[in-house]
Design a protein around this motif. Structure first.
Motif, PDB file in Angstrom:
ATOM      1  N   THR A  94     -44.815 -14.958 -22.921  1.00 56.20           N
ATOM      2  CA  THR A  94     -45.744 -16.128 -23.251  1.00 56.20           C
ATOM      3  C   THR A  94     -44.889 -17.275 -23.584  1.00 56.20           C
ATOM      4  O   THR A  94     -43.647 -17.112 -23.969  1.00 56.20           O
ATOM      5  CB  THR A  94     -46.830 -15.854 -24.118  1.00 56.20           C
ATOM      6  OG1 THR A  94     -46.237 -15.374 -25.452  1.00 56.20           O
ATOM      7  CG2 THR A  94     -47.794 -14.718 -23.824  1.00 56.20           C
ATOM      8  N   VAL A 136     -45.217 -23.400 -19.930  1.00 52.58           N
ATOM      9  CA  VAL A 136     -45.812 -22.693 -18.520  1.00 52.58           C
ATOM     10  C   VAL A 136     -46.244 -23.435 -17.428  1.00 52.58           C
ATOM     11  O   VAL A 136     -46.016 -23.272 -16.107  1.00 52.58           O
ATOM     12  CB  VAL A 136     -47.086 -21.861 -19.325  1.00 52.58           C
ATOM     13  CG1 VAL A 136     -47.716 -20.928 -17.902  1.00 52.58           C
ATOM     14  CG2 VAL A 136     -46.670 -20.759 -20.107  1.00 52.58           C
ATOM     15  N   ALA A 137     -46.938 -24.489 -17.898  1.00 45.59           N
ATOM     16  CA  ALA A 137     -47.005 -25.591 -16.696  1.00 45.59           C
ATOM     17  C   ALA A 137     -45.977 -26.297 -15.794  1.00 45.59           C
ATOM     18  O   ALA A 137     -46.006 -26.355 -14.835  1.00 45.59           O
ATOM     19  CB  ALA A 137     -48.052 -26.717 -17.253  1.00 45.59           C
ATOM     20  N   ASP A 138     -44.917 -26.481 -17.008  1.00 46.23           N
ATOM     21  CA  ASP A 138     -43.683 -27.274 -16.325  1.00 46.23           C
ATOM     22  C   ASP A 138     -42.968 -25.987 -15.242  1.00 46.23           C
ATOM     23  O   ASP A 138     -42.116 -26.395 -14.384  1.00 46.23           O
ATOM     24  CB  ASP A 138     -42.799 -27.678 -17.162  1.00 46.23           C
ATOM     25  CG  ASP A 138     -42.782 -28.989 -17.567  1.00 46.23           C
ATOM     26  OD1 ASP A 138     -43.990 -29.489 -16.796  1.00 46.23           O
ATOM     27  OD2 ASP A 138     -42.092 -29.527 -18.355  1.00 46.23           O
ATOM     28  N   PRO A 141     -44.011 -22.676 -14.056  1.00 49.03           N
ATOM     29  CA  PRO A 141     -44.903 -21.539 -13.703  1.00 49.03           C
ATOM     30  C   PRO A 141     -44.238 -20.305 -13.309  1.00 49.03           C
ATOM     31  O   PRO A 141     -44.791 -19.293 -13.443  1.00 49.03           O
ATOM     32  CB  PRO A 141     -45.884 -21.890 -12.866  1.00 49.03           C
ATOM     33  CG  PRO A 141     -45.183 -23.018 -11.992  1.00 49.03           C
ATOM     34  CD  PRO A 141     -44.411 -23.773 -13.123  1.00 49.03           C
ATOM     35  N   GLU A 142     -43.109 -20.516 -12.589  1.00 44.87           N
ATOM     36  CA  GLU A 142     -42.571 -19.220 -12.076  1.00 44.87           C
ATOM     37  C   GLU A 142     -41.532 -18.645 -12.893  1.00 44.87           C
ATOM     38  O   GLU A 142     -40.710 -17.557 -12.693  1.00 44.87           O
ATOM     39  CB  GLU A 142     -41.977 -19.442 -10.588  1.00 44.87           C
ATOM     40  CG  GLU A 142     -43.092 -19.569  -9.492  1.00 44.87           C
ATOM     41  CD  GLU A 142     -42.213 -19.415  -8.180  1.00 44.87           C
ATOM     42  OE1 GLU A 142     -41.323 -18.662  -7.988  1.00 44.87           O
ATOM     43  OE2 GLU A 142     -42.869 -19.952  -7.240  1.00 44.87           O
ATOM     44  N   ARG A 144     -42.669 -11.189 -16.680  1.00 46.71           N
ATOM     45  CA  ARG A 144     -44.237 -10.922 -16.713  1.00 46.71           C
ATOM     46  C   ARG A 144     -44.681 -10.961 -15.339  1.00 46.71           C
ATOM     47  O   ARG A 144     -44.553 -11.846 -14.339  1.00 46.71           O
ATOM     48  CB  ARG A 144     -45.092 -12.147 -17.447  1.00 46.71           C
ATOM     49  CG  ARG A 144     -46.492 -12.050 -17.063  1.00 46.71           C
ATOM     50  CD  ARG A 144     -46.910 -13.618 -17.441  1.00 46.71           C
ATOM     51  NE  ARG A 144     -46.636 -14.202 -16.272  1.00 46.71           N
ATOM     52  CZ  ARG A 144     -47.545 -14.713 -15.160  1.00 46.71           C
ATOM     53  NH1 ARG A 144     -48.789 -14.132 -15.058  1.00 46.71           N
ATOM     54  NH2 ARG A 144     -47.205 -15.374 -14.203  1.00 46.71           N
ATOM     55  N   THR A 165     -50.503  -9.778  -4.757  1.00 41.12           N
ATOM     56  CA  THR A 165     -51.837 -10.500  -4.699  1.00 41.12           C
ATOM     57  C   THR A 165     -52.946 -10.119  -5.701  1.00 41.12           C
ATOM     58  O   THR A 165     -52.447  -9.099  -6.612  1.00 41.12           O
ATOM     59  CB  THR A 165     -52.706 -10.106  -3.413  1.00 41.12           C
ATOM     60  OG1 THR A 165     -53.039  -8.724  -3.379  1.00 41.12           O
ATOM     61  CG2 THR A 165     -51.957 -10.665  -2.256  1.00 41.12           C
ATOM     62  N   ASN A 166     -53.707 -10.743  -5.946  1.00 41.37           N
ATOM     63  CA  ASN A 166     -54.694 -10.619  -7.147  1.00 41.37           C
ATOM     64  C   ASN A 166     -56.023 -10.449  -6.328  1.00 41.37           C
ATOM     65  O   ASN A 166     -56.656 -11.719  -6.192  1.00 41.37           O
ATOM     66  CB  ASN A 166     -54.446 -11.563  -8.071  1.00 41.37           C
ATOM     67  CG  ASN A 166     -55.471 -11.317  -9.161  1.00 41.37           C
ATOM     68  OD1 ASN A 166     -56.368 -10.612  -9.372  1.00 41.37           O
ATOM     69  ND2 ASN A 166     -55.020 -12.123 -10.348  1.00 41.37           N
ATOM     70  N   GLN A 196     -50.850  -5.493 -15.447  1.00 40.37           N
ATOM     71  CA  GLN A 196     -49.843  -6.659 -15.700  1.00 40.37           C
ATOM     72  C   GLN A 196     -48.691  -6.242 -16.563  1.00 40.37           C
ATOM     73  O   GLN A 196     -48.862  -5.715 -17.899  1.00 40.37           O
ATOM     74  CB  GLN A 196     -50.438  -7.941 -16.077  1.00 40.37           C
ATOM     75  CG  GLN A 196     -49.796  -9.075 -16.197  1.00 40.37           C
ATOM     76  CD  GLN A 196     -49.950  -9.734 -14.513  1.00 40.37           C
ATOM     77  OE1 GLN A 196     -50.760  -9.431 -13.874  1.00 40.37           O
ATOM     78  NE2 GLN A 196     -49.472 -10.882 -14.199  1.00 40.37           N
ATOM     79  N   ARG A 231     -46.303  -7.367 -19.340  1.00 37.29           N
ATOM     80  CA  ARG A 231     -46.130  -8.554 -20.194  1.00 37.29           C
ATOM     81  C   ARG A 231     -45.145  -8.580 -21.049  1.00 37.29           C
ATOM     82  O   ARG A 231     -44.730  -7.278 -21.489  1.00 37.29           O
ATOM     83  CB  ARG A 231     -47.584  -8.797 -20.718  1.00 37.29           C
ATOM     84  CG  ARG A 231     -48.723  -9.182 -19.797  1.00 37.29           C
ATOM     85  CD  ARG A 231     -49.702  -9.954 -20.380  1.00 37.29           C
ATOM     86  NE  ARG A 231     -50.852 -10.307 -19.397  1.00 37.29           N
ATOM     87  CZ  ARG A 231     -50.824 -11.350 -18.832  1.00 37.29           C
ATOM     88  NH1 ARG A 231     -49.901 -12.235 -18.928  1.00 37.29           N
ATOM     89  NH2 ARG A 231     -51.550 -11.961 -18.032  1.00 37.29           N
TER      90      ARG A 231
END
Lengths: 1064, 488
Positions: free
Chosen positions: A844, A850-852, A854-855, A864, A948-949, A1062, A1064
């Motif tokens: 995390t 995370v926004a900047d 994401p990958e 993760r 995929t999800n 997932q 994590r």
């Protein structure tokens, strides 16, 4: 400068000036980072390596091309962007001038891109080689650049922390122990930690507890299974042939070899070499040859009517493309039809690589009518089988020697016989003779009624002159004509003359003789055969063909790799009656085949000499003239007097069959008697002792044949003694052969080692050389991807110019260099990665991070990602205790195969609980549960899976038999563990399924869930009973159904939780 | 790196479920290079069923067809006995086909080695129908009645000569398996068009013999797997494990899902990961699908008159007729691409009996579907396609008798019909020579047909691309021209 260009220049100059201001403060421009992606993406399609597709003869992928003076002007003037036409064109507002042209539909360059080009030209327009084509160099490991935070644990951390430091980003702290153990256990074994392993790890305060856990996991046999799963995607491993017919094949021994290779940590260069070229290694072991099955896993076709050569070429294309993706990280396939548009792969480069993979004796279509393994194939025998077979082979040799000894000892008997038979004694052993004289309306002497079909075909029948149980027949389209003697038949080419005999196994000596007249030389025509079909049966049986005007006589298990065949040196005489006799001595050697033309042994050349198995089977059990299913018949050919013998005619006998009286003349020949020829006749036809020895030999060979049929086979590589000629195929089409090429590697990669053989072994040496720029990088990147969900180069399949650049190039190179330096040690590589702090971080991050990112390209967080399909199913099995941990073996059918697009019955017992790696994989209908979680069909080499999800996942996990049953099995365990303390069950369930303890909120939700389910099933006890019936393992009758159903629902619900799917 | 304001979740869901656009795109596998990007960025908030970004729907320009129903006739129906009459063949029946007609065309391995190739006329009478005068054989009496709604293309041609590659080419634009199917491209380009059903549904006539079908025909190839077709099965659950297992009532499932949702919401609060958000939305969608899918597949509510119009098979689940009704119901509920397959048109031998049987199963339902759509006002924006992967030879394969013969595969020309969705009604497009062997006017290659179908859906076939293994791929590869002659 031309007026038009001058105008253009003035228009654009203003814009340039504006841009210059905007970008004044910009950083130094780097060609590979800033410029090449733009050129590659927007320009190379028309101005790149593909010479034929190149527009305006302008080439921008090389500096020489870009700087070349054209009509007095230059597209790029180093140091002077404003004078460079490149910039003027990308800035032009006019549709007929602007680049890329609007009709290319790839959009205009952005201001930022144009600015990058301008700064690059202004600073001298330096080109760099594409990073991936330059050998990796070990970077200097920078000192820790972080002001605060964890200490680097190894080189990975040093490089990552330095990069993070430059961006003023801090790494995350280490993940909590439960999460970390779960993460690394999945990553190294594909399974969750057991409750005991988790408890032990949590209770172990030693600083090296984690490192010891890693060692335990690397040593587990489950490690090889987990690593193999990824390799199977690359190898396009499946349990069926693919394409339309998609029949099963048994290639799984290769899959087991992969698992074992990982488990014993076969160095990667060896892993690669064995698979590419194990058969060519000096003193190749059985295991090394088995490894080459890798090259035969391409889908194969058997749809009726397909063009054999088209598919054979397809297979080689597939091998070449797989080699490119798996080992070079290059998309070679583009260069099949034309020079690559982006990478420097020319069409010639492509076919030079192709030439490494085409030198095997394979057919483009596998056999529809027989279950034969396509050739080349190797036998897989156990030690006992090997011993038995060796003994049988020795017995054959012994019997052969015994027969020769008998032959040498029978001069006296021969002389006596000769004296007693001054006119010879005829030709025994004739089974049938059809002279095609009296055409009958019904089968001679047969009780069988004449069917409508026979009537419709206006079948004519002919009796055999020597044994009336045999007959021949033909439809009316084969017409009577004056024959060699009396009547013969003219063949239509589409209609057969059938007989009722001829199903000889390979070890039975036999002969077939007939008169024939060929109207013209044919490239191919079927004269006589015993087989079901040509490509549709891989020609199983025996056949006499006209090939390029000559006679070809063959015994075939699977054409072309398991057959003996000889061809006459001289063409068949045309336009007159010719007597042809073909014989087989039962030895399964080409030397045991003879062709006699007009009674004289024809000089032969050997076409094939490897027959290891029988020639019967597949149907078409009787001798047929002139026609074969989907083959070219003997159109317009004449035939007469077909004779069949149950032994190999000797030369003298062949002469006798061609011209009766030859034998008598030979016996009587005054003073010039050929005793050797007569002795051969005597032995073969009349000597009782010789017959006893011949029968013994036949029996020994029959036993050998039977054992050979029992040996399991697997497709592998076996190089032809003389390489095939490879050609550039124009537009990639199989029948458009252009320039001849020889096996070679592209010149823009390291040179092919001068002392290496020009075959796959040499190719493997070239590939695994320590300074090869691609193999190590591509490999470490994929292992990184396996652990992080994303490679350091995201496009794991493409390291070419269109691939994504690595965000941590130094890290990729450091890992690659260390990997090679450490002896291509995969376990060491994985150990290095999982011991790094980079891997051990919490996954995390702050919302901003995370926004900047994401990958997680920065690696400022731990890995993760959604677990692969196999791990999701295996996890359910492991948690429930149902998992059967047995390594290897034939594939199994779990519960969902009846639901597959190509349904198959579910297995029973252990088959339902094996790891997903062993699930039967039909390319046209993979297991639906695995497919729901994105496994590829394994039709082509895949280096990266999609994740995929979707809503369909919910159905599988909530309702799929495997998961419902597993939830119940775990629930039983939980009920027993919490007997007398039902309130403890929800939290324990959470911990067992999701690997950590619930927090207070979660515990409250779980309690409510549990209570609701207890209430529900108490109200609906019938439902509880029903819910416990799913799957093949009965529920424990000692447990109360209501409590069990409620606990099972609780567990099943948790198996749908984010943490279940997932990592994590 | 700063990002714009969070946009709504792509699948359309609760407003608190926020995903960054970038993540949303990454999840969809579009990346920043994907050209479908523009449309996604432009999609208005919460407009999950909004179609396209261009004015009037579509991706690049206004669409005519909002949805496609593709009645694929697998095996290669004989155009010479159905849609493309050739009197000369009847006149020359039994004569050898002149080499000049064949012109070096490669033949299959099935008849390629045949020593003689006699011309085979059609035993079925042709007649012109309707104001348009479109010609149909007596095997298609119902289709003939909707003649004026149809656009018959007689000049389609392909390169494949066998079924596997032929069907694969027709469905994916390439002969070798591995490329995305037409429906997957459409789903990728246009996105989902409804909340409760997949946007690409596949229906197979059950219990058919004939050439096997391969699941890659509706696969997503290298596109993300979410774009692959969802096959509705005719027996049991239409979707894998759609139904609750015995012992799980809908109410109890709802109860458990509510707790799961709470657990997820709590998890999301501590770990604000979009994957968890998407997961919550997917479980809700799954729950809705548990009722929406059985609802759409249950034909019992259809009035008798409607069912009767589709013919006697229409009450039997899994027949082509039942699937045609189901296709219409799916279309009504916003499913964008409905792919039917009907097998067993591969009449190498016994053609007269075989083709009659297939026509009995398909003629009436196909025509009824066109009529039904028209009556509901849906034909204007629904495109119906009927046809196979190649045609059949004008010469006989195997033995020819007075009543029986066969035809081999023929790639050089074959016929399909289209209806509705922006296609000219009541026309015949293209022409073959008098032997029915070669195209002589207005040839339509499969790539051209694909380009045109995409165009009708508002998609420029040259612009709908996906970058894979270093190259931008598109359905039409580097080919394809719009067939303007059939556009209304």
């Amino acid at each position: 400068m031309l007026p038009a260009a001058a105008l253009l220049a003035s228009r654009a100059r203003l814009l340039l000036a504006t841009l210059a201001v905007v970008a004044a403060a910009a950083a130094e421009v780097d060609f590979n980072r800033d410029v090449r992606p733009i050129l590659s993406d927007k320009c190379f399609q028309c101005h790149g390596p593909d010479e034929r597709g190149r527009k305006a003869k302008l080439r921008l992928d090389t500096r020489a091309g870009a700087l070349r003076e054209r009509d007095g002007q230059r597209v790029i003037v180093p140091g002077r962007g404003a004078e460079s036409e490149l910039l003027l064109r990308v800035l032009s507002p006019h549709a007929d001038e602007v680049m890329p042209p609007p009709e290319a539909k790839i959009g205009r360059l952005t201001p930022a891109e144009i600015d990058a080009l301008r700064r690059w030209i202004d600073s001298g327009a330096a080109y760099q080689e594409h990073w991936a084509f330059v050998p990796p160099a070990a970077p200097n490991l920078p000192p820790a650049a972080l002001r605060a935070g964890p200490d680097p644990r190894n080189g990975i951390d040093q490089l990552v922390f330095a990069a993070l430091g430059r961006r003023k980003v801090a790494p995350q702290p280490e993940a909590d122990p439960a999460t970390l153990l779960r993460r690394v256990t999945f990553d190294l074994t594909g399974l969750p930690p057991s409750p005991a392993e988790l408890a032990a790890f949590l209770a172990d305060p030693a600083p090296d507890a984690y490192a010891r856990a890693v060692e335990r996991l690397l040593a587990s046999p489950r490690y090889g299974e987990r690593m193999a799963a990824d390799w199977l995607d690359l190898a396009r491993y499946a349990d069926s042939f693919g394409f339309q017919v998609d029949r099963d094949w048994a290639m799984w021994p290769w899959r087991d070899w992969v698992i074992q290779a990982f488990n014993r940590n076969l160095p990667w260069d060896q892993f690669v070499t064995w698979q590419l070229a194990g058969d060519l290694m000096p003193g190749a072991t059985e295991e090394q040859r088995l490894a080459t099955a890798f090259n035969r896993l391409n889908p194969q076709e058997s749809e009726g009517g397909s063009v054999e050569e088209e598919y054979r070429v397809n297979y080689i294309n597939d091998r070449t493309a797989t080699f490119g993706t798996a080992f070079l990280g290059l998309t070679l396939d583009c260069a099949r039809c034309h020079d690559h548009k982006f990478d420097p792969v020319t069409q010639k480069d492509y076919y030079q690589l192709f030439a490494f993979f085409d030198d095997i004796d394979e057919a483009g279509l596998y056999s529809f009518f027989t279950p034969s393994m396509p050739t080349p194939a190797m036998w897989l025998q156990g030690a006992q089988e090997k011993e038995t077979y060796a003994a049988a082979t020795a017995a054959v040799s012994g019997a052969e020697q015994a027969l020769a000894a008998v032959a040498a000892s029978r001069w006296e008997a021969f002389a006596a016989w000769l004296a007693a038979h001054p006119d010879g004694a005829g030709l025994p052993g004739e089974l049938a003779r059809f002279d095609f004289e009296a055409r009958l309306d019904a089968p001679p002497g047969a009780k069988a009624p004449v069917t409508k079909a026979m009537e419709a075909a206006k079948l004519g029948h002919f009796a055999s002159a020597v044994d009336e149980r045999h007959a021949a027949n033909t439809p009316a389209e084969n017409t009577p004509v004056p024959g060699r003697h009396g009547h013969g038949l003219r063949l239509s080419g589409d209609h057969p003359v059938n007989t009722t005999l001829g199903n000889f196994p390979r070890h039975e000596p036999f002969s077939v003789a007939l008169w024939l007249q060929a109207p013209a030389a044919r490239e191919r025509a079927v004269l006589m055969h015993r087989s079901r079909a040509w490509t549709d049966a891989a020609s199983r049986g025996y056949e006499l063909l006209m090939v390029d005007g000559r006679l070809q006589w063959s015994l075939i298990h699977f054409w072309p790799g398991d057959a003996i065949a000889v061809r006459t040196r001289d063409p068949l005489p045309l336009g007159r009656w010719v007597h042809v006799a073909v014989t087989n001595d039962g030895s399964s050697r080409a030397a045991g085949l003879r062709v006699y033309v007009d009674g004289v042994a024809a000089p032969l050349e050997v076409v094939r000499d490897q027959l290891t198995r029988n020639i019967t089977g597949g149907g078409g059990d009787t001798i047929t003239l002139g026609e074969r299913f989907r083959d070219r018949g003997f159109q317009g050919g004449l035939v007469d007097e077909l004779r069949v013998f149950d032994r190999a005619l000797t030369p003298l006998e062949a002469a006798e069959v061609a011209a009766p009286g030859a034998l008598t003349r030979a016996v009587r020949a005054p003073g010039a008697r050929d005793d050797a020829a007569l002795l051969a006749h005597y032995l073969a036809a009349h000597d009782p002792e010789y017959r006893v020895a011949a029968d013994a030999l036949r029996a020994a060979r029959a036993r050998q044949t039977r054992l050979a049929e029992e040996a399991r086979e697997i497709m592998v590589m076996r190089e032809l003694s003389a390489p095939k000629t490879a050609y550039i195929l124009r537009r990639g089409e199989y029948d458009q052969r252009g320039e001849e090429v020889r096996a070679d590697t592209p010149e823009w990669l390291p040179p092919f080692p001068a002392d290496a053989p020009r075959n796959r072994l040499g190719l493997a040496r070239w590939l695994t050389a320590p300074d090869h720029p691609l193999l190590a990088r591509v490999t470490v990147n994929r292992f990184w991807q396996a652990l992080f969900g994303r490679g350091l180069v995201k496009t794991a399949e493409d390291f070419g110019l269109q691939g994504e650049r690595p965000l941590h190039p130094e890290l990729l190179d450091w890992l690659a260099v260390e990997f090679v330096r450490g002896g291509w040690d995969v376990k060491a590589l994985l150990r290095t990665i999982v011991l790094s702090h980079t891997y051990r971080q919490r996954s995390t991050g702050t919302p901003a991070l995370v926004a900047d990112d994401p990958e997680n390209t920065l690696l400022a967080r731990g890995p993760r990602h959604r677990l692969p399909a196999e791990m999701i199913r295996d996890q359910a099995l492991a948690l429930s205790g149902l998992l059967v941990e047995r390594l290897g073996g034939p594939p199994v059918h779990p519960y969902d195969l009846p639901e597959s697009f190509k349904p198959a019955p579910a297995g029973t017992g252990d088959a339902l609980f094996r790891r997903s790696l062993y699930t039967f994989w039909r390319r046209n209908g993979p297991a639906p549960v695995l497919e729901a979680f994105d496994v590829p069909k394994r039709v082509v080499c895949v280096a990266r899976r999609d994740t995929t999800n979707t809503a369909l996942h919910a159905f599988v996990l909530l309702n799929g038999t495997q998961f419902v049953e597993a939830a119940r099995a775990l629930a039983e365990d939980l009920l027993r563990a919490t007997a007398g303390r039902p309130e403890a069950l929800p939290a324990l369930a959470f911990r067992r399924v999701l690997g950590r303890d619930p927090d207070a909120t979660e515990a409250a939700i779980l309690l409510r869930l549990h209570r609701e389910q207890l209430d529900h099933y108490a109200r609906e006890p019938g439902d509880a009973d029903c819910y416990l019936t799913h799957g093949s393992r009965p529920a424990d009758p000692a447990l109360p159904p209501v409590a069990l159903a409620a606990a099972a629902t609780l567990v099943n619900t948790l198996m749908n939780h984010d943490l279940f799917v997932q990592k994590r | 790196m700063s990002l714009p304001d969070p946009a709504p979740l792509c699948t359309g869901a609760e407003p608190w479920l926020r995903l960054s656009r970038r993540e949303c795109l990454n999840r969809l596998g579009l990346g920043l290079g994907g050209l479908a990007l523009a449309r996604l960025l432009a999609r208005p908030a919460h407009a999950a069923s909004a179609v396209g970004a261009a004015p009037g729907g579509g991706l690049h320009f206004a669409h005519k067809a909002k949805r496609i129903i593709y009645l694929f006739q697998s095996g290669g129906p004989s155009q010479l006995d159905l849609l493309d009459p050739k009197p000369l063949l009847n006149q020359r029946h039994g004569e050898q086909l002149p080499d000049s007609v064949r012109g070096g065309q490669r033949l299959t391995g099935m008849s390629g080695n045949q020593s003689s190739i006699p011309i085979a006329g059609s035993p079925f009478a042709f007649q012109r129908h309707g104001r348009s005068g479109n010609a149909f054989s007596e095997l298609l009496p119902y289709t003939a009645k909707v003649a004026d709604e149809l656009c018959v293309i007689r000049s389609l041609h392909t390169e494949a000569i066998n079924h596997g590659p032929g069907v694969t080419f027709m469905q994916t634009g390439a002969q070798i398996p591995g490329r995305p199917s037409f429906g997957a491209w459409l789903d990728y380009g246009l996105g989902s068009s409804n909340d409760n059903l997949p946007s690409f549904v596949v229906l197979l006539t059950k219990d058919k013999k004939g050439q096997p079908l391969m699941s890659h025909l509706w696969g997503s190839g290298f596109l993300p797997a979410k774009h692959q077709g969802v096959r509705f099965r005719s027996g049991g659950d239409p979707v894998l494990y759609l139904g609750n297992p015995a012992g799980v009532s809908p109410a109890n499932r709802r109860l458990a899902l509510d707790r799961l949702r709470e657990l997820h919401e709590h998890q999301f609060a501590g770990t604000p990961d979009a994957e968890i958000g998407a997961r919550i939305a997917n479980y809700e969608l799954a729950f809705r699908m548990q009722s929406s899918v059985p609802e759409v597949t249950d034909l019992r509510g259809e009035p008798d008159a409607v069912v009767d119009a589709y013919g006697p098979d229409a009450r039997t689940p899994g027949t082509f007729a039942a699937n045609c009704i189901l296709a219409r119901r799916l279309a009504e509920r916003g499913v964008r691409f409905i792919q039917l397959y009907h097998q067993d048109w591969d009449h190498h031998a016994g053609l007269p009996g075989g083709i009659r049987r297939e026509c009995l199963q398909t003629d009436q339902p196909s025509a009824a579907l066109v009529t039904d759509l028209k009556q509901r006002g849906m034909l204007d924006d629904t495109l119906v396609i009927w046809g196979g992967e190649f045609g059949r030879t004008n010469y006989c394969q195997g033995p020819m008798t007075a009543t029986n013969f066969g035809r081999d595969h023929h790639p050089r020309c074959f016929s399909v019909w289209l209806a509705g969705g922006g296609v000219k009604a009541g026309i015949t497009h293209g022409e073959t020579d008098e032997y029915g062997y070669n195209v002589v006017r207005d040839g339509v290659h499969i790539h051209d047909l694909h380009a045109t179908l995409l165009h009708l859906c508002g998609v420029d076939h040259e612009q709908l691309t996906y970058k894979f293994q270093g190259r931008r791929y598109r359905l039409t590869d580097v080919h394809g021209h719009l067939v303007k002659g059939i556009l209304a």
